[in-house]
Enzyme design. Sequence first.
Site, PDB file in Angstrom:
ATOM      1  N   SER A   1      -4.621  -0.996   7.458  1.00  0.00           N
ATOM      2  CA  SER A   1      -5.071  -1.910   6.398  1.00  0.00           C
ATOM      3  C   SER A   1      -4.030  -2.998   6.201  1.00  0.00           C
ATOM      4  CB  SER A   1      -5.258  -1.151   5.093  1.00  0.00           C
ATOM      5  OG  SER A   1      -5.330  -2.095   4.033  1.00  0.00           O
TER       6      SER A   1
ATOM      7  N   HIS B   1      -8.402  -3.187   9.392  1.00  0.00           N
ATOM      8  CA  HIS B   1      -9.084  -2.956   8.115  1.00  0.00           C
ATOM      9  C   HIS B   1      -8.654  -4.035   7.123  1.00  0.00           C
ATOM     10  CE1 HIS B   1     -11.141  -0.348   5.177  1.00  0.00           C
ATOM     11  NE2 HIS B   1     -10.154  -0.655   4.342  1.00  0.00           N
TER      12      HIS B   1
ATOM     13  N   ASP C   1      -9.037  -5.436   3.286  1.00  0.00           N
ATOM     14  CA  ASP C   1      -9.406  -5.038   1.923  1.00  0.00           C
ATOM     15  C   ASP C   1      -9.612  -6.259   1.035  1.00  0.00           C
ATOM     16  OD1 ASP C   1      -9.403  -2.143   1.935  1.00  0.00           O
ATOM     17  OD2 ASP C   1      -7.257  -2.286   2.343  1.00  0.00           O
TER      18      ASP C   1
ATOM     19  N   MET D   1     -10.669  -7.635  -2.565  1.00  0.00           N
ATOM     20  CA  MET D   1     -10.730  -7.161  -3.960  1.00  0.00           C
ATOM     21  C   MET D   1     -10.951  -8.333  -4.903  1.00  0.00           C
ATOM     22  SD  MET D   1      -7.585  -4.469  -4.026  1.00  0.00           S
ATOM     23  CE  MET D   1      -7.302  -3.317  -2.675  1.00  0.00           C
TER      24      MET D   1
ATOM     25  N   HIS E   1     -13.753  -4.295   4.149  1.00  0.00           N
ATOM     26  CA  HIS E   1     -14.067  -3.380   3.043  1.00  0.00           C
ATOM     27  C   HIS E   1     -14.154  -4.213   1.769  1.00  0.00           C
ATOM     28  CE1 HIS E   1     -12.358   0.202   0.450  1.00  0.00           C
ATOM     29  NE2 HIS E   1     -13.601  -0.099   0.129  1.00  0.00           N
TER      30      HIS E   1
ATOM     31  N   MET F   1     -14.469  -4.646  -1.893  1.00  0.00           N
ATOM     32  CA  MET F   1     -14.352  -4.024  -3.221  1.00  0.00           C
ATOM     33  C   MET F   1     -14.657  -5.115  -4.239  1.00  0.00           C
ATOM     34  SD  MET F   1     -11.008  -1.752  -2.311  1.00  0.00           S
ATOM     35  CE  MET F   1     -10.665  -2.760  -0.888  1.00  0.00           C
TER      36      MET F   1
ATOM     37  N   MET G   1     -13.557   7.128   0.009  1.00  0.00           N
ATOM     38  CA  MET G   1     -12.287   6.766  -0.615  1.00  0.00           C
ATOM     39  C   MET G   1     -11.550   8.039  -1.033  1.00  0.00           C
ATOM     40  SD  MET G   1     -12.073   3.467  -0.498  1.00  0.00           S
ATOM     41  CE  MET G   1     -10.443   3.516  -1.260  1.00  0.00           C
TER      42      MET G   1
ATOM     43  N   GLY H   1      -8.096  -0.085  -5.092  1.00  0.00           N
ATOM     44  CA  GLY H   1      -7.419  -1.145  -5.824  1.00  0.00           C
ATOM     45  C   GLY H   1      -6.001  -1.401  -5.340  1.00  0.00           C
ATOM     46  N   PHE H   2      -5.366  -0.355  -4.845  1.00  0.00           N
ATOM     47  CA  PHE H   2      -3.947  -0.505  -4.475  1.00  0.00           C
ATOM     48  C   PHE H   2      -3.618   0.355  -3.260  1.00  0.00           C
ATOM     49  CE2 PHE H   2      -4.495  -1.018  -9.025  1.00  0.00           C
ATOM     50  CZ  PHE H   2      -3.934  -2.279  -9.225  1.00  0.00           C
ATOM     51  N   GLY H   3      -2.665  -0.118  -2.483  1.00  0.00           N
ATOM     52  CA  GLY H   3      -2.114   0.703  -1.412  1.00  0.00           C
ATOM     53  C   GLY H   3      -1.086   1.672  -1.987  1.00  0.00           C
TER      54      GLY H   3
ATOM     55  N   ASP I   1     -10.211   6.421   3.631  1.00  0.00           N
ATOM     56  CA  ASP I   1      -9.330   5.333   3.206  1.00  0.00           C
ATOM     57  C   ASP I   1      -8.590   5.734   1.925  1.00  0.00           C
ATOM     58  OD1 ASP I   1      -8.191   2.881   2.627  1.00  0.00           O
ATOM     59  OD2 ASP I   1     -10.087   1.822   2.346  1.00  0.00           O
ATOM     60  N   GLY I   2      -7.262   5.759   2.026  1.00  0.00           N
ATOM     61  CA  GLY I   2      -6.432   5.993   0.845  1.00  0.00           C
ATOM     62  C   GLY I   2      -5.510   7.184   1.007  1.00  0.00           C
ATOM     63  N   GLY I   3      -4.212   6.913   1.050  1.00  0.00           N
ATOM     64  CA  GLY I   3      -3.245   8.005   1.126  1.00  0.00           C
ATOM     65  C   GLY I   3      -3.240   8.747   2.451  1.00  0.00           C
TER      66      GLY I   3
ATOM     67  N   SER J   1       0.088   1.766   3.952  1.00  0.00           N
ATOM     68  CA  SER J   1       1.532   1.968   3.855  1.00  0.00           C
ATOM     69  C   SER J   1       2.069   2.840   4.991  1.00  0.00           C
ATOM     70  CB  SER J   1       1.895   2.546   2.486  1.00  0.00           C
ATOM     71  OG  SER J   1       1.028   3.574   2.123  1.00  0.00           O
TER      72      SER J   1
HETATM   73  C1  DX5 Z   1      -7.305   0.822  -1.397  1.00  0.00           C
HETATM   74  C2  DX5 Z   1      -7.649   0.189  -0.071  1.00  0.00           C
HETATM   75  C3  DX5 Z   1      -6.980   0.835   1.068  1.00  0.00           C
HETATM   76  C4  DX5 Z   1      -5.478   0.777   1.009  1.00  0.00           C
HETATM   77  C5  DX5 Z   1      -4.937   1.990   1.667  1.00  0.00           C
HETATM   78  O1  DX5 Z   1      -8.070   0.274  -2.395  1.00  0.00           O
HETATM   79  O2  DX5 Z   1      -9.034   0.227   0.169  1.00  0.00           O
HETATM   80  O3  DX5 Z   1      -7.462   0.365   2.311  1.00  0.00           O
HETATM   81  O4  DX5 Z   1      -4.952  -0.353   1.620  1.00  0.00           O
HETATM   82  O5  DX5 Z   1      -3.562   1.998   1.500  1.00  0.00           O
HETATM   83  P1  DX5 Z   1      -2.713   3.321   1.749  1.00  0.00           P
HETATM   84  O6  DX5 Z   1      -2.981   3.732   3.163  1.00  0.00           O
HETATM   85  O7  DX5 Z   1      -1.327   2.857   1.514  1.00  0.00           O
HETATM   86  O8  DX5 Z   1      -3.186   4.343   0.764  1.00  0.00           O
HETATM   87 ZN    ZN Z   2      -9.892  -0.201   2.283  1.00  0.00          ZN
END
Ligand code: DX5
Ligand code: ZN
Length: 221
Positions: free
Chosen positions: A10, A35, A37, A39, A68, A70, A139, A144-146, A175-177, A198
Site C-alpha cells: 500500500s 495498492h 488507498d 480516503m 481501494h 474509502m 479489512m 483510515g490509517f496505516g 488489508d490492515g496490520g 508499513s
Molecule cells: C487502511 C488502508 C490500508 C493501510 C494498511 O485504511 O486501507 O491499505 O495502508 O496499512 P498497514 O499495512 O500499515 O496496516
Molecule cells: Zn487499503
Amino acid sequence: MTSNILIAPSILSADFAKLGEEVRAIDAAGCDWVHVDVMDGHFVPNLTFGACVVAAIRPHTKKPLDVHLMIDPAAPYLEDFAHAGADIITVHAEAGKHLDRSLQVIRDLGKKAGVALNPATSESVIAHVLDKLDLILVMTVNPGFGGQKFIEAQCEKIARIRAMIGERPIDLEVDGGVNPQTAHLVAGAGANVLVAGSAVFGNGDYAASIAALRDKAVAAR
Ligand code: DX5
Ligand code: ZN
C-alpha cells in the site's frame, strides 16, 4: 480458487514526495499489485488523494493498480478512476446504497470490480452480488490509517468468505496490520492477496519485506 499468493504494497506508507520512485521501487522489489488507498475524510477520518494521483503513478509500473476507495459516495468517481488507469476498483459495501449497480458500472468500464468489508460488516452483504465480483477485500483494521493493530477475529470471516467463493474466480484480499507475524493467519484462513503498508515501506529493503510476507503466506496455505 486462485492459489497463488499475491503481495500488494500500500503506497499509503510510501514517501509521497517521491511517489513515482517508490512505485518503481516496489515493482522492482517483486510486488504483484500496487495498492492505492483513496480516503475522503468523511467515510474514513483521513484524507489522501484522488484520481489525478492514480494517473500520475500509472506510467511508473505495468503491474495492476489496485484502487481501494474509502469514499462515500464512490459512484460519482468510478469513471474518473477507471480513466486514470486503475485496473481493479474496490468500493466499500458500507458506502452508498447501490452496491450491485456500482459493481456493474466498474465492469462496464472494463475494470475488475471489488467490494471491501469493514470489520463490523457481515459477509452476508455480498451473498447476492458474488457473480459481479472479481475481488473481496476483508479489512483487518478499521480503515483510515496505516500501522494499526491486526484484528485477529476477522480470520473467521475470511474463512467463511473463502467457502462462499467456492470455485468462482474471485480474489480474496486482506488489508490492515498484515506483516510477517500475521501473514500466516490470513493465508491460512484462505486469503490469496495480502496488502501491506508499513510492513513493506517501514523497512528499507522492500524486496526482503515482500519476500518475507510471501514466504509466510505460502507456508500457511
Ligand atoms: C487502511 C488502508 C490500508 C493501510 C494498511 O485504511 O486501507 O491499505 O495502508 O496499512 P498497514 O499495512 O500499515 O496496516
Ligand atoms: Zn487499503
